[in-house]
Scaffold this motif. Structure first.
Motif, PDB file in Angstrom:
ATOM      1  N   ILE A  55      13.669 -42.521   4.064  1.00 21.56           N
ATOM      2  CA  ILE A  55      12.312 -42.059   4.329  1.00 21.56           C
ATOM      3  C   ILE A  55      11.732 -41.336   3.116  1.00 21.56           C
ATOM      4  O   ILE A  55      12.439 -40.646   2.381  1.00 21.56           O
ATOM      5  CB  ILE A  55      12.266 -41.127   5.557  1.00 21.56           C
ATOM      6  N   LEU A  56      10.438 -41.533   2.924  1.00 19.86           N
ATOM      7  CA  LEU A  56       9.705 -40.822   1.888  1.00 19.86           C
ATOM      8  C   LEU A  56       9.167 -39.538   2.505  1.00 19.86           C
ATOM      9  O   LEU A  56       8.548 -39.566   3.576  1.00 19.86           O
ATOM     10  CB  LEU A  56       8.553 -41.683   1.370  1.00 19.86           C
ATOM     11  N   VAL A  57       9.433 -38.420   1.858  1.00 15.76           N
ATOM     12  CA  VAL A  57       9.086 -37.108   2.408  1.00 15.76           C
ATOM     13  C   VAL A  57       8.089 -36.398   1.503  1.00 15.76           C
ATOM     14  O   VAL A  57       8.321 -36.257   0.303  1.00 15.76           O
ATOM     15  CB  VAL A  57      10.353 -36.236   2.566  1.00 15.76           C
ATOM     16  N   SER A  58       6.986 -35.975   2.089  1.00 13.91           N
ATOM     17  CA  SER A  58       5.987 -35.204   1.350  1.00 13.91           C
ATOM     18  C   SER A  58       6.373 -33.729   1.358  1.00 13.91           C
ATOM     19  O   SER A  58       6.515 -33.124   2.430  1.00 13.91           O
ATOM     20  CB  SER A  58       4.606 -35.376   1.979  1.00 13.91           C
ATOM     21  N   ARG A  59       6.516 -33.154   0.181  1.00 18.02           N
ATOM     22  CA  ARG A  59       6.844 -31.736   0.066  1.00 18.02           C
ATOM     23  C   ARG A  59       5.598 -30.844   0.175  1.00 18.02           C
ATOM     24  O   ARG A  59       5.719 -29.626   0.244  1.00 18.02           O
ATOM     25  CB  ARG A  59       7.546 -31.457  -1.263  1.00 18.02           C
ATOM     26  N   VAL A  60       4.423 -31.447   0.156  1.00 11.55           N
ATOM     27  CA  VAL A  60       3.181 -30.657   0.157  1.00 11.55           C
ATOM     28  C   VAL A  60       2.381 -30.845   1.442  1.00 11.55           C
ATOM     29  O   VAL A  60       1.280 -30.325   1.575  1.00 11.55           O
ATOM     30  CB  VAL A  60       2.306 -31.015  -1.064  1.00 11.55           C
ATOM     31  N   ALA A  61       2.935 -31.588   2.404  1.00 11.63           N
ATOM     32  CA  ALA A  61       2.185 -31.909   3.627  1.00 11.63           C
ATOM     33  C   ALA A  61       1.758 -30.672   4.403  1.00 11.63           C
ATOM     34  O   ALA A  61       0.705 -30.667   5.034  1.00 11.63           O
ATOM     35  CB  ALA A  61       3.015 -32.829   4.516  1.00 11.63           C
ATOM     36  N   PHE A  62       2.579 -29.629   4.378  1.00 12.14           N
ATOM     37  CA  PHE A  62       2.287 -28.436   5.172  1.00 12.14           C
ATOM     38  C   PHE A  62       1.679 -27.312   4.330  1.00 12.14           C
ATOM     39  O   PHE A  62       1.597 -26.175   4.791  1.00 12.14           O
ATOM     40  CB  PHE A  62       3.561 -27.947   5.862  1.00 12.14           C
ATOM     41  N   ASN A  63       1.243 -27.636   3.116  1.00 11.41           N
ATOM     42  CA  ASN A  63       0.635 -26.602   2.266  1.00 11.41           C
ATOM     43  C   ASN A  63      -0.750 -26.197   2.770  1.00 11.41           C
ATOM     44  O   ASN A  63      -1.151 -25.040   2.658  1.00 11.41           O
ATOM     45  CB  ASN A  63       0.526 -27.097   0.825  1.00 11.41           C
ATOM     46  N   SER A  64      -1.491 -27.178   3.289  1.00  8.71           N
ATOM     47  CA  SER A  64      -2.862 -26.899   3.718  1.00  8.71           C
ATOM     48  C   SER A  64      -2.983 -26.691   5.222  1.00  8.71           C
ATOM     49  O   SER A  64      -3.979 -26.129   5.691  1.00  8.71           O
ATOM     50  CB  SER A  64      -3.793 -28.044   3.283  1.00  8.71           C
TER      51      SER A  64
END
Length: 225
Positions: A55-64
């Motif tokens: 899986i590709l995981v976004s490290r910035v998804a929960f920043n905003s």
């Protein structure tokens, strides 16, 4: 072969080596700041994720936006789901880290679970119909593995500030917050241990697909709201 022929060939190899080093460095930077790849080592998140998926995981998804109920998160389980460890030695740790970096094996300390409760939530299992309740309301769970009960283990918890209550979708095969009720932290995972949000299945190719942020499950209000 004279030295004039060997010189361009040597320079060519140097260029290839430099390009490889730069590619690895750029990839490492991207994966440490924005996107990473993780291997799914178990059945705990079926049917959404299958064993062997990458899986590709976004490290910035929960920043905003804050983490909310229904979100699937990748997190570092050390100190909660996994014990803090000094490792197995430099060589073994290096080989293991390389294998995990290339997405060939899973990590003993990195987990993928679904957020069932956020700070302030009162979660109980189960009501007379066998459903989980959050803040006194039944939690609709369309993501559950077919035939699984919401939970065979009973619990009654309130999630403290800065923590999450996490469970797998394949409840009968998932080791999650339920199994840590008597441990330090009571099965609650610190929010700052969340690495990111899975955004796409990238392998195998026949499962290549975007992953929605949440399952669109009903999210009961917190007490007093």
């Amino acid at each position: 072969m004279d030295t004039s022929e060997r010189q361009p060939r040597k320079q060519g190899w140097r260029f290839v080596l430099l390009a490889l080093v730069l590619a690895v460095a750029i990839s490492g930077l991207v994966r440490s700041l924005w996107l990473d790849v993780y291997y799914i080592p178990s059945e705990s998140m079926e049917p959404l994720l299958e064993e062997g998926d990458r899986i590709l995981v976004s490290r910035v998804a929960f920043n905003s936006e804050p983490i909310r109920r229904g979100d699937v998160v990748v997190f570092d389980g050390r100190g909660s789901f996994a014990p803090l460890s000094s490792g197995q030695g430099p060589f073994v740790d290096a080989v293991s880290a390389a294998s995990q970096w290339f997405g060939l094996t899973g990590s003993d300390t990195t987990y993928v679970k679904r957020v069932i409760g956020v700070a302030g939530d009162h979660i109980q299992c189960c009501d007379a119909a066998g459903n989980l309740t959050v803040n006194g309301q039944v939690l609709e769970e369309p993501y559950l593995y077919p035939g699984d009960e919401p939970s065979k283990q009973k619990f009654d918890v309130v999630v403290p500030q800065g923590r999450l209550w996490l469970m797998g979708d394949h409840r009968s095969r998932s080791a999650d917050s339920r199994g840590l009720l008597g441990a330090p932290g009571g099965g609650m995972v610190p929010v700052d241990r969340v690495i990111g949000q899975p955004v796409r299945i990238v392998w195998p190719l026949d499962r290549f697909a975007e992953m929605p942020r949440s399952a669109q499950a009903e999210t009961p209000p917190k007490n007093g709201q």
